[in-house]
Design an enzyme around this catalytic site. Structure first.
Site, PDB file in Angstrom:
ATOM      1  CD1 TRP A 221      -1.181   0.555 -11.410  1.00  0.00           C
ATOM      2  CD2 TRP A 221       0.711   0.007 -12.220  1.00  0.00           C
ATOM      3  NE1 TRP A 221      -0.297   1.233 -10.645  1.00  0.00           N
ATOM      4  CE2 TRP A 221       0.887   0.696 -11.042  1.00  0.00           C
ATOM      5  CE3 TRP A 221       1.862  -0.632 -12.855  1.00  0.00           C
ATOM      6  CZ2 TRP A 221       2.238   0.896 -10.702  1.00  0.00           C
ATOM      7  CZ3 TRP A 221       3.107  -0.338 -12.399  1.00  0.00           C
ATOM      8  CH2 TRP A 221       3.413   0.498 -11.103  1.00  0.00           C
ATOM      9  CG  ASP A 277      -4.678  -1.126  -1.184  1.00  0.00           C
ATOM     10  OD1 ASP A 277      -4.355  -1.749  -2.261  1.00  0.00           O
ATOM     11  OD2 ASP A 277      -3.738  -1.141  -0.244  1.00  0.00           O
ATOM     12  CD  GLU A 280      -0.365   2.165  -7.212  1.00  0.00           C
ATOM     13  OE1 GLU A 280       0.948   2.134  -7.234  1.00  0.00           O
ATOM     14  OE2 GLU A 280      -0.844   2.629  -8.230  1.00  0.00           O
ATOM     15  CD  GLU A 281       1.013  -3.711  -2.062  1.00  0.00           C
ATOM     16  OE1 GLU A 281       2.231  -3.697  -2.114  1.00  0.00           O
ATOM     17  OE2 GLU A 281       0.478  -3.864  -0.967  1.00  0.00           O
ATOM     18  CD  GLU A 506       7.444   4.459  -2.244  1.00  0.00           C
ATOM     19  OE1 GLU A 506       8.061   3.533  -2.194  1.00  0.00           O
ATOM     20  OE2 GLU A 506       6.516   4.837  -3.238  1.00  0.00           O
TER      21      GLU A 506
HETATM   22  C1  NOJ Z   1       3.880  -2.724  -5.709  1.00  0.00           C
HETATM   23  C2  NOJ Z   1       3.794  -1.800  -4.299  1.00  0.00           C
HETATM   24  O1  NOJ Z   1       3.533  -2.361  -3.418  1.00  0.00           O
HETATM   25  C3  NOJ Z   1       2.859  -0.728  -4.990  1.00  0.00           C
HETATM   26  O2  NOJ Z   1       2.625   0.098  -3.791  1.00  0.00           O
HETATM   27  C4  NOJ Z   1       3.362  -0.036  -6.178  1.00  0.00           C
HETATM   28  O3  NOJ Z   1       2.753   1.061  -6.517  1.00  0.00           O
HETATM   29  C5  NOJ Z   1       3.507  -1.139  -7.203  1.00  0.00           C
HETATM   30  N1  NOJ Z   1       4.112  -2.283  -6.835  1.00  0.00           N
HETATM   31  C6  NOJ Z   1       4.428  -0.226  -8.287  1.00  0.00           C
HETATM   32  O4  NOJ Z   1       5.667   0.084  -8.086  1.00  0.00           O
HETATM   33  C1  NOJ Z   2       3.338   3.472  -4.447  1.00  0.00           C
HETATM   34  C2  NOJ Z   2       2.365   3.570  -3.456  1.00  0.00           C
HETATM   35  O1  NOJ Z   2       1.892   2.444  -2.964  1.00  0.00           O
HETATM   36  C3  NOJ Z   2       1.128   4.304  -4.167  1.00  0.00           C
HETATM   37  O2  NOJ Z   2       0.109   4.740  -3.216  1.00  0.00           O
HETATM   38  C4  NOJ Z   2       1.741   5.699  -4.817  1.00  0.00           C
HETATM   39  O3  NOJ Z   2       0.485   6.199  -5.666  1.00  0.00           O
HETATM   40  C5  NOJ Z   2       2.725   5.238  -5.750  1.00  0.00           C
HETATM   41  N1  NOJ Z   2       3.748   4.521  -5.131  1.00  0.00           N
HETATM   42  C6  NOJ Z   2       3.348   6.429  -6.365  1.00  0.00           C
HETATM   43  O4  NOJ Z   2       4.073   7.362  -5.464  1.00  0.00           O
END
Ligand code: NOJ
Ligand code: NOJ
Length: 706
Positions: A221, A277, A280-281, A506
């Site tokens: 992750w 960030d 999550e990227e 979402e």
């Molecule tokens: C990539 C997405 O852009 C990110 O925001 C997300 O949390 C992860 N994959 C996991 O689904």
């Molecule tokens: C993807 C989003 O980019 C992230 O900010 C969020 O925490 C997860 N999804 C779970 O909702």
């Protein structure tokens, strides 16, 4: 007094007519049609089809008997009430006219209870969709596949609880109190759970997500994410302040403060380390993360002082001044926006900055730009740049929309997750920032236009000049009405793409607005409710943004780094060179243009040694550049975790597998591979004793095989 509309109709007559129409369109037939124990002849009277009605009145349940009907009357009346409010408000605004959009009033009236109910449904142990979640655990979404969001993310949970705490402060609904207390206990435990980011004292608080039984998630992750702890502290500080004001300081001292303290200690000692960030990227520094860290440290210092924790208070205050100093560095003065991440190789135009403004809103700080308050010139300029980035045709649903009207917005324009779509929570963040701004302008009875915010305000008055406009001026009214309409427009976009039953996923599709990705996203529901509260003029508690001062010299250097040597074996033709790029700052955030050159002194080994943030996960690839053409290594990305200290060497071989593998290229690479094997070394090593040979083997096998 009974005003007249036109020569014939009095307002009273119109009201009467509207009332009659209302009674006539009430879904009586739906109520009765579902009662199977009525005489059959009655049923034939009810001509409406159930599906049609269901789409109009999603909350009205089905009844199979008269007794069931009676037990369901309260929810029926609740549905009727929101229906009445909707129609009555629409009629009211149609008659008297108003600044704010009746369509938005209507949407808010129906959506609010739906959002509240769905938000609570995702929280354990009582939520109807929370099966398997421990008490106080917020599930990101009950979606199990495509994507699997049945986890608890610290960020999502904290933002949801921030809303719950604010709502509880407004009206003390006991069910919310239970959610808050469960959250306190669940997080106290969760902080102790060791996970891939570390333990309670070695960085584990930066872990982004956990299973809903609060065990660690150990898969790969983007970790750590350093916005979770400060956001959780903020949610808990809001609750702690309410408790203290209501005389419950001992519970705060014993249960709430220890959780807050751990999060703030983590924040104070880790704010200057890079991390992923909020999306999550990108692994680098991120505006949203830095901004929420600042807020948490400031309000945390105040709470600490209140609780007699003076050493903590001093520590948080001294770090907070370093943090606000660093926060200023994200501003891009020449283009008038906040660059969201220091890495990542993107434009930097991102919902990140609007989210930071709304979550750091402090009405007492006016339009302060140092803390990027929603009505500050920097935040407004940034908002315009971000919104405009989505006008350029990337979302077909935005086509044909006037250049100063609301559009659907997503995380950032380069997004590819689920095909890169608009998100509810980002579109709502735009509206919320503008509503927050309106709250402040109304309170201070003026609007200030600066050279930085001029372009933003010219959307509403094309020749407005920089200056301060008092509430008595025509310009003030024009600007305020324009911003209100603009803000309502973003809610209208969300309303337009909300299905009849009010469920929010979402994302919604850029071509047709159909929902996609995680269903029932808890954060989406929270985002509607916080935006609605801001539109209602709800003023949150001040957290101490007022009077923030930025030191002339920023202290607190960036976190520790380690020297990492990247060696890659790659044959090149004359004039061709090898570079490296990847997900972190020193690797230029996946930018081939800015990629770092490797040195061929030991050809065919190309090499470079770089300072890489310590204890950091990142991804990277080598690329070739030849006459301006860039060739990437084949997938997957290489991944590495830097050590906590010292130095490291990574030996690799250029990865071609899968890329254009015709026979010639396969043969060529095979031959050159054979040619380049460290034969001399192998042979030399072969000469010693069997033991020495065994010792030497790993070093060159590693070099070839890595
Ligand atoms: C990539 C997405 O852009 C990110 O925001 C997300 O949390 C992860 N994959 C996991 O689904
Ligand atoms: C993807 C989003 O980019 C992230 O900010 C969020 O925490 C997860 N999804 C779970 O909702």
């Amino acid at each position: 007094m009974n005003p007249r509309i036109g020569p014939f109709l009095s307002l009273r007559t119109v009201a009467l007519l509207v009332g009659l129409v209302l009674v006539a369109v009430l879904p009586w037939q739906h109520l009765l049609a579902n009662i199977t124990d009525l005489p059959p002849s009655w049923n034939s009277i009810f001509k409406y089809k159930e599906e049609t009605l269901e789409s109009i009145f999603p909350q009205v349940p089905h009844f199979s008997s008269a007794s069931e009907l009676f037990s369901s009357l309260p929810s029926f009346f609740a549905a009727m009430r929101s229906f009445f409010v909707t129609v009555a408000l629409t009629a009211y605004y149609a008659l008297v006219g108003a600044q704010s959009s009746p369509a938005v009033d209507a949407y808010i009236a129906t959506q609010s209870p739906i959002s509240r109910a769905n938000l609570l449904a995702n929280i354990g142990p009582d939520g109807s969709r929370s099966s398997g979640a421990l008490a106080g655990v917020v599930i990101a979404s009950p979606s199990k596949v495509d994507p699997d969001y049945v986890y608890t993310w610290t960020r999502d949970a904290a933002l949801v609880l921030k809303y719950v705490s604010e709502e509880y402060g407004r009206q003390q609904v006991p069910a919310l109190r239970k959610v808050l207390d469960d959250f306190v206990s669940s997080q106290a435990y969760l902080q102790t759970v060791s996970n891939p980011s570390g333990t309670i004292s070695t960085g584990g608080l930066g872990e982004p997500k956990f299973h809903i039984d609060l065990t660690a998630f150990t898969g790969g992750w983007g970790r750590p994410q350093r916005d979770g702890p400060p956001l959780r502290a903020t949610a808990l500080i809001s609750y702690a302040n309410w408790l203290i004001n209501s005389g419950n300081t001992s519970y705060v001292q014993q249960k709430v403060w220890p959780v807050i303290k751990l999060d703030l200690d983590y924040t104070a000692s880790n704010w200057n380390f890079t991390g992923f960030d909020l999306w999550e990227e990108v692994s680098s520094s991120s505006f949203f993360t830095t901004a929420v860290q600042y807020r948490a440290l400031v309000e945390g210092a105040t709470l600490a002082a209140k609780l007699g924790q003076t050493a903590s208070a001093t520590g948080y205050t001294s770090q907070s001044s370093n943090v606000i100093c660093f926060l200023q560095s994200y501003w891009n003065p020449s283009q008038g926006f906040v660059t969201s991440n220091t890495g990542g190789g993107r434009s930097g135009k991102d919902a990140n900055s609007a989210l930071a403004s709304i979550h750091n809103f402090d009405p007492a700080a006016g339009c302060d730009a140092k803390t990027f308050q929603p009505c500050s010139d920097k935040a407004l300029s940034s908002l315009k740049v971000y919104v405009d980035a989505f006008r350029s045709g990337i979302y077909p649903i935005n086509n044909g929309i006037a250049s100063n009207a609301a559009v659907a917005t997503g995380r950032y324009t380069e997004d590819v997750y689920y095909g890169g779509q608009p998100w509810y929570l980002t579109t709502l963040a735009v509206a919320e920032q503008l509503y927050d701004a309106i709250i402040v302008w109304k309170a201070q009875q003026s609007i200030e236009v600066t050279s930085t915010s001029l372009a933003f305000f010219r959307q509403f008055s094309s020749n407005v000049q920089a200056g301060t406009y008092a509430s008595t001026s025509a310009t003030y009214t024009t600007l305020l009405d324009g911003v209100q309409k603009f803000a309502d427009g973003f809610v209208e976009v969300v309303a337009k793409y909300t299905p009849a039953d009010g469920q929010l996923s979402e994302q919604y599709h850029r071509n047709n607005g159909a929902q996609l990705s995680a269903k029932h996203l808890t954060w989406s529901y929270a985002a509607t409710l916080t935006a609605f509260a801001a539109r209602d003029g709800y003023v949150p508690e001040s957290w101490g943004a007022v009077g923030a001062s930025v030191p002339p010299q920023c202290g607190g250097s960036q976190g520790p780094s380690v020297q990492v040597t990247f060696n890659v074996r790659a044959e090149t033709v004359w004039g061709e060179n090898i570079f490296i790029t990847g997900s972190i700052d020193p690797l230029k955030g996946w930018s081939p243009e800015n990629a770092v050159a490797l040195n061929p002194a030991n050809y065919p080994i190309w090499s470079v040694t770089l300072a890489i943030p310590a204890s950091t996960n990142f991804e990277y690839k080598y690329i070739r550049k030849f006459n301006g053409a860039v060739t990437w290594e084949s997938d997957p990305n290489r991944a590495y975790s830097s050590p906590a200290s010292g130095s490291a060497t990574i030996n690799s071989v250029w990865n071609t597998s899968g890329t254009g593998s015709n026979l010639t290229s396969v043969l060529t690479s095979l031959l050159s591979g054979l040619w380049n094997l460290p034969w001399s070394r192998a042979l030399a090593d072969f000469s010693g004793s069997p033991d020495a040979r065994r010792q030497n083997l790993p070093s060159w096998v590693h070099e070839v095989g890595a």
